[in-house]
Design a protein around this motif. Structure first.
Motif, PDB file in Angstrom:
ATOM      1  N   ILE A  69       0.829  -1.200   0.000  1.00 24.87           N
ATOM      2  CA  ILE A  69       0.000   0.000   0.000  1.00 24.87           C
ATOM      3  C   ILE A  69       0.871   1.261   0.000  1.00 24.87           C
ATOM      4  CG2 ILE A  69      -1.740   1.305   1.277  1.00 24.87           C
ATOM      5  CD1 ILE A  69      -2.837  -1.237  -0.025  1.00 24.87           C
ATOM      6  N   PRO A  70       1.965   1.314   0.775  1.00 28.29           N
ATOM      7  CA  PRO A  70       2.816   2.506   0.724  1.00 28.29           C
ATOM      8  C   PRO A  70       3.398   2.776  -0.665  1.00 28.29           C
ATOM      9  CG  PRO A  70       3.316   1.206   2.674  1.00 28.29           C
ATOM     10  CD  PRO A  70       2.402   0.379   1.841  1.00 28.29           C
ATOM     11  N   LEU A  71       3.798   1.724  -1.369  1.00 27.70           N
ATOM     12  CA  LEU A  71       4.314   1.913  -2.729  1.00 27.70           C
ATOM     13  C   LEU A  71       3.210   2.449  -3.635  1.00 27.70           C
ATOM     14  CD1 LEU A  71       6.486   1.616  -4.908  1.00 27.70           C
ATOM     15  CD2 LEU A  71       5.816  -0.794  -5.151  1.00 27.70           C
ATOM     16  N   MET A  72       1.998   1.951  -3.450  1.00 30.59           N
ATOM     17  CA  MET A  72       0.887   2.397  -4.281  1.00 30.59           C
ATOM     18  C   MET A  72       0.620   3.893  -4.101  1.00 30.59           C
ATOM     19  SD  MET A  72      -2.847   0.603  -4.608  1.00 30.59           S
ATOM     20  CE  MET A  72      -2.184  -0.783  -3.689  1.00 30.59           C
ATOM     21  N   PHE A  73       0.607   4.355  -2.858  1.00 30.63           N
ATOM     22  CA  PHE A  73       0.432   5.784  -2.603  1.00 30.63           C
ATOM     23  C   PHE A  73       1.535   6.595  -3.287  1.00 30.63           C
ATOM     24  CE2 PHE A  73      -2.404   4.974   1.139  1.00 30.63           C
ATOM     25  CZ  PHE A  73      -3.381   5.909   0.821  1.00 30.63           C
ATOM     26  N   ALA A  74       2.770   6.139  -3.170  1.00 32.13           N
ATOM     27  CA  ALA A  74       3.890   6.873  -3.752  1.00 32.13           C
ATOM     28  C   ALA A  74       3.768   6.961  -5.269  1.00 32.13           C
ATOM     29  CB  ALA A  74       5.210   6.208  -3.357  1.00 32.13           C
ATOM     30  N   LEU A  75       3.461   5.841  -5.909  1.00 34.86           N
ATOM     31  CA  LEU A  75       3.365   5.833  -7.368  1.00 34.86           C
ATOM     32  C   LEU A  75       2.195   6.700  -7.841  1.00 34.86           C
ATOM     33  CD1 LEU A  75       4.012   2.042  -8.118  1.00 34.86           C
ATOM     34  CD2 LEU A  75       5.627   3.953  -8.351  1.00 34.86           C
ATOM     35  N   ALA A  76       1.067   6.614  -7.145  1.00 35.64           N
ATOM     36  CA  ALA A  76      -0.113   7.366  -7.561  1.00 35.64           C
ATOM     37  C   ALA A  76       0.126   8.872  -7.506  1.00 35.64           C
ATOM     38  CB  ALA A  76      -1.312   6.988  -6.690  1.00 35.64           C
ATOM     39  N   VAL A  77       0.764   9.320  -6.442  1.00 37.85           N
ATOM     40  CA  VAL A  77       0.945  10.759  -6.250  1.00 37.85           C
ATOM     41  C   VAL A  77       2.169  11.282  -6.998  1.00 37.85           C
ATOM     42  CG1 VAL A  77       1.341  12.570  -4.527  1.00 37.85           C
ATOM     43  CG2 VAL A  77      -0.265  10.709  -4.044  1.00 37.85           C
ATOM     44  N   ILE A  78       3.289  10.566  -6.894  1.00 38.62           N
ATOM     45  CA  ILE A  78       4.532  11.066  -7.478  1.00 38.62           C
ATOM     46  C   ILE A  78       4.584  10.862  -8.985  1.00 38.62           C
ATOM     47  CG2 ILE A  78       7.051  10.834  -7.462  1.00 38.62           C
ATOM     48  CD1 ILE A  78       6.808   9.935  -4.508  1.00 38.62           C
ATOM     49  N   HIS A  79       4.067   9.732  -9.468  1.00 41.16           N
ATOM     50  CA  HIS A  79       4.223   9.396 -10.881  1.00 41.16           C
ATOM     51  C   HIS A  79       2.947   9.472 -11.716  1.00 41.16           C
ATOM     52  CE1 HIS A  79       8.435   8.210 -10.731  1.00 41.16           C
ATOM     53  NE2 HIS A  79       8.180   7.648  -9.561  1.00 41.16           N
ATOM     54  N   MET A  80       1.781   9.397 -11.086  1.00 40.14           N
ATOM     55  CA  MET A  80       0.534   9.383 -11.854  1.00 40.14           C
ATOM     56  C   MET A  80      -0.218  10.706 -11.791  1.00 40.14           C
ATOM     57  SD  MET A  80      -0.721   5.533 -10.852  1.00 40.14           S
ATOM     58  CE  MET A  80      -2.187   5.505 -11.875  1.00 40.14           C
ATOM     59  N   GLY A  81       0.311  11.662 -11.038  1.00 40.73           N
ATOM     60  CA  GLY A  81      -0.300  12.985 -10.999  1.00 40.73           C
ATOM     61  C   GLY A  81      -1.549  13.104 -10.164  1.00 40.73           C
ATOM     62  N   MET A  82      -1.827  12.121  -9.318  1.00 42.83           N
ATOM     63  CA  MET A  82      -2.979  12.209  -8.426  1.00 42.83           C
ATOM     64  C   MET A  82      -2.617  13.037  -7.207  1.00 42.83           C
ATOM     65  SD  MET A  82      -4.399   8.255  -8.598  1.00 42.83           S
ATOM     66  CE  MET A  82      -5.898   8.582  -7.667  1.00 42.83           C
ATOM     67  N   THR A  83      -3.590  13.776  -6.677  1.00 46.83           N
ATOM     68  CA  THR A  83      -3.364  14.425  -5.395  1.00 46.83           C
ATOM     69  C   THR A  83      -3.429  13.365  -4.296  1.00 46.83           C
ATOM     70  OG1 THR A  83      -5.710  14.844  -4.961  1.00 46.83           O
ATOM     71  CG2 THR A  83      -4.515  16.505  -6.264  1.00 46.83           C
ATOM     72  N   LEU A  84      -2.898  13.691  -3.143  1.00 48.92           N
ATOM     73  CA  LEU A  84      -2.951  12.740  -2.031  1.00 48.92           C
ATOM     74  C   LEU A  84      -4.399  12.478  -1.636  1.00 48.92           C
ATOM     75  CD1 LEU A  84      -1.694  10.949   0.093  1.00 48.92           C
ATOM     76  CD2 LEU A  84      -1.249  13.000   1.488  1.00 48.92           C
ATOM     77  N   GLU A  85      -5.238  13.501  -1.699  1.00 45.83           N
ATOM     78  CA  GLU A  85      -6.648  13.335  -1.355  1.00 45.83           C
ATOM     79  C   GLU A  85      -7.330  12.379  -2.329  1.00 45.83           C
ATOM     80  OE1 GLU A  85      -5.021  16.937   0.384  1.00 45.83           O
ATOM     81  OE2 GLU A  85      -5.085  16.251  -1.707  1.00 45.83           O
ATOM     82  N   GLU A  86      -7.017  12.517  -3.612  1.00 45.74           N
ATOM     83  CA  GLU A  86      -7.588  11.598  -4.606  1.00 45.74           C
ATOM     84  C   GLU A  86      -7.126  10.171  -4.369  1.00 45.74           C
ATOM     85  OE1 GLU A  86      -7.866  14.851  -8.308  1.00 45.74           O
ATOM     86  OE2 GLU A  86      -6.107  13.541  -8.068  1.00 45.74           O
ATOM     87  N   ALA A  87      -5.844  10.013  -4.041  1.00 39.47           N
ATOM     88  CA  ALA A  87      -5.314   8.675  -3.789  1.00 39.47           C
ATOM     89  C   ALA A  87      -5.965   8.055  -2.557  1.00 39.47           C
ATOM     90  CB  ALA A  87      -3.795   8.725  -3.627  1.00 39.47           C
ATOM     91  N   LEU A  88      -6.174   8.864  -1.525  1.00 38.81           N
ATOM     92  CA  LEU A  88      -6.818   8.358  -0.318  1.00 38.81           C
ATOM     93  C   LEU A  88      -8.260   7.934  -0.613  1.00 38.81           C
ATOM     94  CD1 LEU A  88      -6.751   7.840   2.728  1.00 38.81           C
ATOM     95  CD2 LEU A  88      -7.518  10.207   3.051  1.00 38.81           C
ATOM     96  N   CYS A  89      -8.984   8.753  -1.355  1.00 37.61           N
ATOM     97  CA  CYS A  89     -10.347   8.397  -1.745  1.00 37.61           C
ATOM     98  C   CYS A  89     -10.351   7.110  -2.576  1.00 37.61           C
ATOM     99  CB  CYS A  89     -10.968   9.545  -2.535  1.00 37.61           C
ATOM    100  SG  CYS A  89     -12.640   9.219  -3.150  1.00 37.61           S
ATOM    101  N   ALA A  90      -9.370   6.994  -3.472  1.00 34.64           N
ATOM    102  CA  ALA A  90      -9.291   5.833  -4.363  1.00 34.64           C
ATOM    103  C   ALA A  90      -9.043   4.540  -3.606  1.00 34.64           C
ATOM    104  CB  ALA A  90      -8.196   6.049  -5.398  1.00 34.64           C
ATOM    105  N   LEU A  91      -8.362   4.616  -2.479  1.00 37.97           N
ATOM    106  CA  LEU A  91      -8.026   3.423  -1.700  1.00 37.97           C
ATOM    107  C   LEU A  91      -8.989   3.179  -0.545  1.00 37.97           C
ATOM    108  CD1 LEU A  91      -4.134   3.353  -1.674  1.00 37.97           C
ATOM    109  CD2 LEU A  91      -5.606   1.370  -1.994  1.00 37.97           C
ATOM    110  N   THR A  92     -10.007   4.031  -0.433  1.00 38.72           N
ATOM    111  CA  THR A  92     -10.977   3.855   0.647  1.00 38.72           C
ATOM    112  C   THR A  92     -12.396   3.815   0.072  1.00 38.72           C
ATOM    113  OG1 THR A  92     -10.898   6.260   1.086  1.00 38.72           O
ATOM    114  CG2 THR A  92      -9.495   4.837   2.439  1.00 38.72           C
TER     115      THR A  92
END
Length: 418
Positions: free
Chosen positions: A335-358
């Motif tokens: 899960i930590p790698l997923m957050f990193a890739l989503a925000v750093i490499h895929m251009g998602m905001t942290l809020e979007e990534a959190l919503c996406a995983l919840t």
């Protein structure tokens, strides 16, 4: 009544709602400093500040826990995994590092077929043991609900065994397991010369048996060049829909097959992968309730361009994130790698990534009314971080910050102990 009150939470962060969030609304998360949560009989009964909770409860008389210095999040939902399997494929991983494409390994009889042979050799006891170990690892990363697919049997006995084991695991350990039948993961060697006969077998024999035994909520298909065509996928999924299953599609992973469009047309709960999704596919999903489930760890492991998350969200899609944990293309459930890739490499905001995983992950398994956010009336599936703010999820890059997991109001993981 069993009541627990969590106070002095440094920061509570959660999406809100009982439906998936689309487009820009994925950024709408609630943040409460010095928060408090009241849990009664496994459900959330109050969400607010610590000062506010004092007006309703006598803290000195209650079961109170002080979470000062810790952020609190909803439990993570990993809505696409293949965690029941036998055998491992490190040789294929090293072949890919030398430039051999994943699909070429698959066509040459490697890939999924290797795992099919190893999985068919597992008895139920060993299958259960391996599944339990993997679920414990997921729990340590804050996963409270997981989708598990069959698809490594490609026959009757092993496919049913995989689904039955996942059902037993759902009943025996903390993580909720949602079952998906993925007999259409590949064309088994027995049917290589007649894939239509394999479709006949799945529709006439497997779907009725699975429905009778109540061991899967969804049916999935790998719609891909060299696997199942769009027409074949539509045939299977239409039959599954008629039989009462929710639908999922492995869509547009290697090449664009029009499967995102098919997912929207059939009302699939999710279309997953989407590395090669078309503009029309994005448009169709944005107009539908189909969740675009993106699997960044798979793209990372295959050294492929990531799915166009930013474009999908800006177009109005509801995006979820999941691990795709499997022994071949993505042997990680981080899960930590997923957050990193989503925000750093895929251009998602942290809020979007959190919503996406919840919340959106919960919608991708049909449970958005029960879990996915910290709100009154929902199940108390919670993750406590060893950091005071949710920004640490990405700031402390790829570090597992989960120090406690609460499932249905009970602590099920703490300080490395389940």
């Amino acid at each position: 009544m069993e009541r627990q009150i969590l106070i002095n939470i440094s920061q509570l962060v959660t999406p809100e709602g009982s439906t998936a969030k689309h487009g820009s609304t994925m950024n709408d998360v609630k943040k409460i400093e010095h928060a408090a949560v009241v849990v009664e009989d496994g459900q959330i009964a109050f969400v607010g500040t610590t000062e506010e909770v004092k007006a309703f409860y006598r803290l000195e008389e209650e079961n109170v826990r002080d979470l000062a210095g810790h952020a609190l999040l909803p439990g993570f939902v990993d809505s696409h995994t293949h965690f029941i399997f036998g055998g491992y494929r490190p040789e294929e991983f090293m072949m890919r590092q030398k430039g051999v494409p994943y699909i070429e390994i698959h066509k040459a009889g490697g890939g999924i077929q290797n795992t099919v042979e190893a999985t068919r050799a597992l008895d139920e006891e060993e299958m259960y043991r391996l599944g339990e170990i993997r679920l414990k690892d997921m729990l340590s990363m804050g996963v409270t609900t997981v989708e598990g697919k069959s698809g490594y049997g490609l026959d009757c006995d092993c496919e049913l065994r995989q689904l039955q084991v996942m059902k037993k695991l759902n009943e025996a350990q903390p993580i909720s397991v949602v079952n998906t039948y993925l007999g259409a993961h590949s064309i088994p060697v027995e049917y290589k010369k007649d894939p239509e006969a394999y479709l006949d077998f799945m529709i006439a024999e497997m779907l009725p048996e699975i429905k009778k035994e109540k061991i899967a909520q969804f049916t999935d298909v790998f719609c891909e060049e060299g696997v199942f065509t769009g027409e074949q996928s539509k045939r299977l999924l239409s039959a599954a829909k008629e039989a009462g299953f929710g639908l999922k599609i492995h869509a547009d992973e290697i090449v664009s097959t029009g499967s995102a469009e098919l997912a929207a047309e059939l009302g699939a709960v999710s279309a997953d992968h989407l590395l090669a999704v078309s503009e029309q596919g994005i448009c169709d999903m944005a107009k539908s309730e189909t969740i675009a489930t993106l699997l960044p760890c798979t793209a990372f492991c295959l050294k492929k361009p990531y799915a166009p998350a930013r474009k999908m969200i800006d177009a109005g899609c509801a995006v979820a994130l999941a691990s795709d944990y499997n022994p071949g293309s993505c042997f990680t459930n981080s899960i930590p790698l997923m957050f990193a890739l989503a925000v750093i490499h895929m251009g998602m905001t942290l809020e979007e990534a959190l919503c996406a995983l919840t919340l959106n992950g919960a919608a991708a398994v049909g449970m958005e009314k029960e879990i996915g956010s910290i709100e009154v009336g929902k199940k108390a599936d919670l993750v406590v971080l060893s950091a005071p703010k949710y920004e640490f999820l990405v700031y402390h890059t790829a570090k597992n910050l989960v120090c406690e997991v609460i499932k249905n109001g009970k602590t099920v993981y703490q300080k490395g102990k389940v």
